[in-house]
Design an enzyme around this catalytic site. Structure first.
Site, PDB file in Angstrom:
ATOM      1  N   GLU A   1       0.966  -0.965   0.052  1.00 36.56           N
ATOM      2  CA  GLU A   1       0.238  -0.251  -0.182  1.00 36.56           C
ATOM      3  C   GLU A   1       0.913   1.020  -0.434  1.00 36.56           C
ATOM      4  O   GLU A   1       0.348   2.413  -1.027  1.00 36.56           O
ATOM      5  CB  GLU A   1      -0.794   0.081   1.388  1.00 36.56           C
ATOM      6  CG  GLU A   1      -2.225  -1.074   1.522  1.00 36.56           C
ATOM      7  CD  GLU A   1      -2.713  -0.849  -0.221  1.00 36.56           C
ATOM      8  OE1 GLU A   1      -3.059   0.394  -0.837  1.00 36.56           O
ATOM      9  OE2 GLU A   1      -3.814  -2.290  -0.599  1.00 36.56           O
TER      10      GLU A   1
ATOM     11  N   TYR B   1      -6.509   6.095   3.709  1.00 41.33           N
ATOM     12  CA  TYR B   1      -6.804   5.626   2.469  1.00 41.33           C
ATOM     13  C   TYR B   1      -5.802   3.796   2.970  1.00 41.33           C
ATOM     14  O   TYR B   1      -6.602   2.784   3.449  1.00 41.33           O
ATOM     15  CB  TYR B   1      -6.453   5.557   1.531  1.00 41.33           C
ATOM     16  CG  TYR B   1      -6.393   3.930   0.677  1.00 41.33           C
ATOM     17  CD1 TYR B   1      -7.060   3.600  -0.086  1.00 41.33           C
ATOM     18  CD2 TYR B   1      -4.547   3.533   0.584  1.00 41.33           C
ATOM     19  CE1 TYR B   1      -6.552   2.113  -0.633  1.00 41.33           C
ATOM     20  CE2 TYR B   1      -5.040   2.678  -0.302  1.00 41.33           C
ATOM     21  CZ  TYR B   1      -5.642   1.743  -0.684  1.00 41.33           C
ATOM     22  OH  TYR B   1      -5.578   0.563  -1.214  1.00 41.33           O
TER      23      TYR B   1
ATOM     24  N   ASP C   1     -10.174   5.044  -2.514  1.00 40.04           N
ATOM     25  CA  ASP C   1      -8.958   5.550  -2.964  1.00 40.04           C
ATOM     26  C   ASP C   1      -9.575   5.980  -4.265  1.00 40.04           C
ATOM     27  O   ASP C   1     -10.473   6.571  -4.471  1.00 40.04           O
ATOM     28  CB  ASP C   1      -8.536   4.186  -3.491  1.00 40.04           C
ATOM     29  CG  ASP C   1      -8.679   3.940  -4.607  1.00 40.04           C
ATOM     30  OD1 ASP C   1      -9.578   3.446  -4.761  1.00 40.04           O
ATOM     31  OD2 ASP C   1      -7.853   2.840  -5.643  1.00 40.04           O
TER      32      ASP C   1
END
Length: 292
Positions: A35, A118, A136
């Site tokens: 991520e 996020y 996102d």
DNA sequence: GATCCGTGGCT
DNA sequence: TAGCCAAGGAT
């Protein structure tokens, strides 16, 4: 409004890409690293760097034991090298506050360096299987079109989390799939330019399509010109340091022919301020271990 | 809330 | 070809 969950789940089952972080048992640390790397960097560029990173540092404590400069070097040309620094700091925080285990609670994740709305929820949902809205840029575009009937989403806002939460089924596992499916749909079908509406599982209920694809005012911020920018200068300075690592370089040898010497020096100063470089005794180097 | 922060592929 | 865009976050 019928809801997006059922068609998204059915579509995801047959259209989802086979990506490393979707493998069974990929692990929370792998998810967290992926991520970080995926923040503003495309999937295709991330995959080889992710695998190399996890081979070198299989756990947060492994990374925490290395220097920040090693993290910046390993980050290579993924861009936005502050993310490498932040990922290293997060690893130290995980080691010191969480016994080396990536935390599961959103609040604890949000408290880590480099993790925002996020990434915190992405880890909680995709690594631990909990039920939260994950939003996102892909999800925001899907919601803007299918629900709001707009061609493009507005700037990111906290209310996006509420909008996505309204689409999540009660079932925890299904909610996770809907989160992933909305992102996937935005990534490969409901794309920013030339969306493939003929392949879209939401075409029958898409508000934007029903309205005849109206152009909506695009309130997203345009990216600044890169050529000639300070960012370009910072990137060039850092590339010199990466290429020389683990050796430091003489300050006078850093981009001696850069067209704008003042800009170059400004870039060096800002890198030092950000902790991406250290300057002393006429040399410049990537950040080493903090003095203990 | 507006700005800043890298790099490279695609149209 | 020159913009556009990319699984954001910190300040």
């Amino acid at each position: 409004m019928p809801g997006l969950a059922a068609p998204l789940i059915a579509w995801y089952g047959q259209a989802a890409r086979d990506l490393p972080w979707r493998r069974e048992g990929f692990g929370a640390w792998g998810t967290l690293v992926s991520e970080f790397m995926l923040q503003q960097t495309p999937v295709a560029r991330v995959i080889p760097h992710l695998e190399a990173w996890l081979t070198r540092w299989p756990t947060p404590s492994d990374l925490a034991a290395s220097s920040p400069g090693d993290a910046v070097t390993q980050w290579a040309n993924l861009g936005y090298p502050r993310r490498a620094l932040w990922l290293h700091r997060a690893a130290v925080e995980i080691r010191d506050r969480h016994d080396g285990v990536v935390p599961r609670e959103v609040e604890a994740l949000l408290a880590l360096t480099g993790i925002g709305d996020y990434t915190a929820r992405a880890v909680a949902v995709f690594a631990y299987g909990d039920r939260h809205p994950v939003v996102d840029t892909n999800t925001r575009r899907v919601l803007a079109r299918a629900v709001d009937g707009a061609a493009q989403p507005g700037p990111p806002h906290r209310r996006d989390l509420v909008a996505m939460a309204a689409e999540l089924p009660d079932d925890v596992a299904e909610a996770a799939v809907v989160n992933a499916a909305a992102m996937e749909l935005g990534a490969i079908v409901c794309t920013a330019r030339s969306p493939k509406c003929e392949l879209c599982p939401l075409a029958g209920q898409c508000a934007w399509r029903a309205a005849g694809y109206p152009e909506s005012e695009d309130r997203r911020r345009k990216q600044a010109t890169y050529e000639g920018s300070d960012r370009q200068a910072r990137g060039a300075v850092l590339r010199v340091l990466r290429d020389a690592a683990p050796c430091p370089v003489q300050l006078v040898a850093v981009l001696p022919d850069w067209p704008d010497a003042a800009q170059r020096d400004r870039a060096i100063d800002s890198l030092v301020t950000d902790g991406l470089a250290e300057a002393f005794d006429g040399i410049l180097r990537l950040p080493g271990h903090p003095a203990s």
